[in-house]
Write a protein that holds these residues in place. Structure first.
Motif, PDB file in Angstrom:
ATOM      1  N   LYS A 146      18.333 -27.523  -5.299  1.00  0.00           N
ATOM      2  CA  LYS A 146      17.913 -26.310  -4.598  1.00  0.00           C
ATOM      3  C   LYS A 146      16.679 -25.677  -5.239  1.00  0.00           C
ATOM      4  N   TYR A 147      16.638 -25.663  -6.566  1.00  0.00           N
ATOM      5  CA  TYR A 147      15.568 -24.989  -7.297  1.00  0.00           C
ATOM      6  C   TYR A 147      14.885 -25.938  -8.273  1.00  0.00           C
ATOM      7  N   GLY A 148      14.303 -26.993  -7.792  1.00  0.00           N
ATOM      8  CA  GLY A 148      13.609 -27.948  -8.640  1.00  0.00           C
ATOM      9  C   GLY A 148      12.113 -27.691  -8.661  1.00  0.00           C
ATOM     10  N   ARG A 149      11.356 -28.762  -8.909  1.00  0.00           N
ATOM     11  CA  ARG A 149       9.902 -28.659  -8.956  1.00  0.00           C
ATOM     12  C   ARG A 149       9.314 -28.224  -7.622  1.00  0.00           C
ATOM     13  N   ALA A 150       9.927 -28.684  -6.544  1.00  0.00           N
ATOM     14  CA  ALA A 150       9.417 -28.325  -5.216  1.00  0.00           C
ATOM     15  C   ALA A 150       9.483 -26.810  -5.019  1.00  0.00           C
ATOM     16  N   TRP A 151      10.593 -26.169  -5.461  1.00  0.00           N
ATOM     17  CA  TRP A 151      10.724 -24.721  -5.336  1.00  0.00           C
ATOM     18  C   TRP A 151       9.653 -24.017  -6.139  1.00  0.00           C
ATOM     19  N   LYS A 152       9.338 -24.509  -7.333  1.00  0.00           N
ATOM     20  CA  LYS A 152       8.310 -23.884  -8.155  1.00  0.00           C
ATOM     21  C   LYS A 152       6.968 -23.912  -7.434  1.00  0.00           C
ATOM     22  N   ARG A 153       6.645 -25.031  -6.807  1.00  0.00           N
ATOM     23  CA  ARG A 153       5.374 -25.120  -6.062  1.00  0.00           C
ATOM     24  C   ARG A 153       5.370 -24.156  -4.873  1.00  0.00           C
ATOM     25  N   ILE A 154       6.492 -24.096  -4.142  1.00  0.00           N
ATOM     26  CA  ILE A 154       6.594 -23.185  -2.993  1.00  0.00           C
ATOM     27  C   ILE A 154       6.461 -21.739  -3.457  1.00  0.00           C
ATOM     28  N   ARG A 155       7.175 -21.408  -4.532  1.00  0.00           N
ATOM     29  CA  ARG A 155       7.151 -20.051  -5.077  1.00  0.00           C
ATOM     30  C   ARG A 155       5.746 -19.657  -5.518  1.00  0.00           C
ATOM     31  N   ASP A 156       5.076 -20.559  -6.254  1.00  0.00           N
ATOM     32  CA  ASP A 156       3.716 -20.254  -6.728  1.00  0.00           C
ATOM     33  C   ASP A 156       2.743 -20.081  -5.567  1.00  0.00           C
ATOM     34  N   ARG A 157       2.869 -20.932  -4.546  1.00  0.00           N
ATOM     35  CA  ARG A 157       2.002 -20.835  -3.371  1.00  0.00           C
ATOM     36  C   ARG A 157       2.233 -19.498  -2.648  1.00  0.00           C
ATOM     37  N   TYR A 158       3.502 -19.121  -2.490  1.00  0.00           N
ATOM     38  CA  TYR A 158       3.822 -17.867  -1.798  1.00  0.00           C
ATOM     39  C   TYR A 158       3.327 -16.663  -2.598  1.00  0.00           C
ATOM     40  N   ALA A 159       3.512 -16.690  -3.916  1.00  0.00           N
ATOM     41  CA  ALA A 159       3.070 -15.575  -4.768  1.00  0.00           C
ATOM     42  C   ALA A 159       1.547 -15.438  -4.755  1.00  0.00           C
ATOM     43  N   THR A 160       0.842 -16.556  -4.649  1.00  0.00           N
ATOM     44  CA  THR A 160      -0.621 -16.505  -4.570  1.00  0.00           C
ATOM     45  C   THR A 160      -1.059 -15.896  -3.237  1.00  0.00           C
ATOM     46  N   ALA A 161      -0.363 -16.239  -2.165  1.00  0.00           N
ATOM     47  CA  ALA A 161      -0.706 -15.711  -0.838  1.00  0.00           C
ATOM     48  C   ALA A 161      -0.293 -14.247  -0.681  1.00  0.00           C
TER      49      ALA A 161
END
Length: 121
Positions: free
Chosen positions: A48-63
């Motif tokens: 649920k919260y692997g590397r993919a989540w980190k990328r999604i989270r970072d992308r969302y926080a940047t936007a």
């Protein structure tokens, strides 16, 4: 070389000796392990919260660089966490429509309102 003498069990009021190399007797060692394991995450958490989540989270926080809840109240607070509006455990997903950028304070408030966290005194 002589061995170090065994110590007493670290559990309050226990008269037994601790197991060699440990700090508790056999009974309290088992209880300590159970207590410790009670707070571990479930094995599927990395799915649920692997590397993919980190990328999604970072992308969302940047936007969305500002806390969305503070922004509604007229405050400019930088984002610290990305929150799932509908939690993963309740069937939510990582889609952008289910995410919200928050500061630490607002994130804690939301979880207190949901009832899944308590205030520690």
């Amino acid at each position: 070389m002589p061995r170090r003498p065994r110590r007493g069990c670290a559990a309050s009021g226990c008269p037994r000796l601790a197991v060699e190399g440990g700090q508790y007797c056999e009974e309290h060692q088992r209880l300590a392990v159970q207590q410790y394991n009670k707070h571990t995450r479930s094995p599927d958490t990395n799915k649920k919260y692997g590397r993919a989540w980190k990328r999604i989270r970072d992308r969302y926080a940047t936007a969305h660089p500002l806390c969305e809840r503070c922004l509604k109240e007229g405050r400019l607070t930088p984002v610290e966490e990305v929150h799932h509006i509908l939690p993963i455990s309740q069937g939510g997903d990582h889609r952008e429509s289910n995410l919200m950028s928050l500061c630490q304070s607002c994130h804690t408030k939301i979880h207190l309102e949901m009832g899944d966290r308590q205030i520690r005194s």
